[in-house]
Every structure is written in C-alpha cells, then in structure tokens.
Design a protein around this motif. Structure first.
Motif, mmCIF file in Angstrom:
data_model
loop_
_atom_site.group_PDB
_atom_site.id
_atom_site.type_symbol
_atom_site.label_atom_id
_atom_site.label_comp_id
_atom_site.label_asym_id
_atom_site.label_seq_id
_atom_site.Cartn_x
_atom_site.Cartn_y
_atom_site.Cartn_z
ATOM 1 N N LEU A 1 3.145 5.940 -2.795
ATOM 2 C CA LEU A 1 4.340 6.659 -3.243
ATOM 3 C C LEU A 1 4.383 6.770 -4.762
ATOM 4 O O LEU A 1 4.773 7.810 -5.309
ATOM 5 N N THR A 2 3.964 5.724 -5.450
ATOM 6 C CA THR A 2 3.917 5.766 -6.906
ATOM 7 C C THR A 2 2.917 6.822 -7.375
ATOM 8 O O THR A 2 3.209 7.599 -8.295
ATOM 9 N N ASP A 3 1.756 6.867 -6.745
ATOM 10 C CA ASP A 3 0.764 7.894 -7.086
ATOM 11 C C ASP A 3 1.314 9.297 -6.835
ATOM 12 O O ASP A 3 1.143 10.201 -7.665
ATOM 13 N N THR A 4 1.990 9.473 -5.717
ATOM 14 C CA THR A 4 2.569 10.777 -5.387
ATOM 15 C C THR A 4 3.633 11.165 -6.404
ATOM 16 O O THR A 4 3.685 12.306 -6.872
ATOM 17 N N ARG B 1 1.957 12.265 -9.625
ATOM 18 C CA ARG B 1 1.413 13.626 -9.502
ATOM 19 C C ARG B 1 2.533 14.656 -9.588
ATOM 20 O O ARG B 1 2.390 15.703 -10.218
ATOM 21 N N LEU B 2 3.648 14.348 -8.940
ATOM 22 C CA LEU B 2 4.792 15.257 -8.992
ATOM 23 C C LEU B 2 5.326 15.378 -10.421
ATOM 24 O O LEU B 2 5.683 16.474 -10.868
ATOM 25 N N ASP B 3 5.357 14.278 -11.151
ATOM 26 C CA ASP B 3 5.776 14.329 -12.559
ATOM 27 C C ASP B 3 4.881 15.270 -13.358
ATOM 28 O O ASP B 3 5.366 16.047 -14.196
ATOM 29 N N THR B 4 3.578 15.226 -13.112
ATOM 30 C CA THR B 4 2.638 16.113 -13.798
ATOM 31 C C THR B 4 2.926 17.572 -13.464
ATOM 32 O O THR B 4 2.959 18.436 -14.349
ATOM 33 N N ARG C 1 0.832 -1.205 0.000
ATOM 34 C CA ARG C 1 0.000 0.000 0.000
ATOM 35 C C ARG C 1 0.871 1.261 0.000
ATOM 36 O O ARG C 1 0.575 2.229 -0.702
ATOM 37 N N GLN C 2 1.951 1.229 0.773
ATOM 38 C CA GLN C 2 2.866 2.372 0.793
ATOM 39 C C GLN C 2 3.488 2.597 -0.579
ATOM 40 O O GLN C 2 3.604 3.728 -1.037
#
Length: 121
Positions: A96-99, A102-105, A91-92
């Motif tokens: 972290l992958t989602d975060t 989003r940061l890449d965007t 889950r972590q």
C-alpha cells in the motif's frame, strides 16, 4: 443486552452478529422465548472482531486467536499463526505504501501538466 442494542452500540448489523455466532466468534444466552441476550463485554468483543476482520483475518483465524485474548491460552502453533498474520499485514502495508508513492508521483505529474498545459511524460 439484546441483539438490536448490541448492533446499535457497535455499528454492526444484526445479520453480522448472527453470522459471528454461527462462526463461534460470539456467544449469547437465549431467553425462554428464544431471544438472544449478550453480556456487557460483547461490545468489546465485537469491536475486536471487527478490527481483526479489517486487518484481513478470516473467521477461522479469529476463532483460533480468541482463546488467547479471552483466557490467555497460548500454544506454539498460535504464536506461529499470529506471527504469520503479522507478516502478511506488514507485506500489505508495504504494498500500500508503494502504491501510495506511485500515486503521489502521478498526482505531481498531472498537477504539472494541468498548470503548464504540457502533456504528461
């Protein structure tokens, strides 16, 4: 080996090694003068403890896990606990992958703004 040598070989502070002993994660023999002496395999054990801490496991969880690693002792409860820890880590990783995505965007948008002089959308 003495505590300072173990600290140097593992990159872990002497204070942390003492804490590991207090938490029953690491053992040592005492000399007649009270100095701690560790077996050669203590290096590998400390490195494992560090990995487990880095994965977010608590001292209590690590204490429960170590018999499996050291002696091969496994119980159904331990297997359940290990699976739960793995699920938590998964889950972590997902969060972290989602975060990161989003940061890449945001980086892409900010780069476009920087290059074109137009404000972010």
């Amino acid at each position: 080996m003495r505590i300072g040598e173990l600290a140097a070989k593992t990159g872990v502070s002497v204070r942390a090694l003492r804490y590991y002993e207090e938490q029953h994660l690491l053992g040592s023999e005492r000399s007649t003068s009270g100095q701690r002496h560790y077996a050669d395999n203590a290096v590998d054990r400390v490195l494992l403890i560090q990995q487990l801490y880095a994965a977010g496991l608590s001292s209590r969880s690590i204490v429960e896990l170590l018999p499996c690693v050291v002696t091969g002792e496994v119980t159904p409860e331990l297997l359940e606990r290990l699976s739960a820890e793995r699920d938590r880590i998964d889950r972590q990783i997902h969060m972290l992958t989602d975060t990161r995505d989003r940061l890449d965007t945001i980086i892409t948008q900010a780069t476009t703004t920087f290059r074109t002089g137009r404000p972010c959308d």
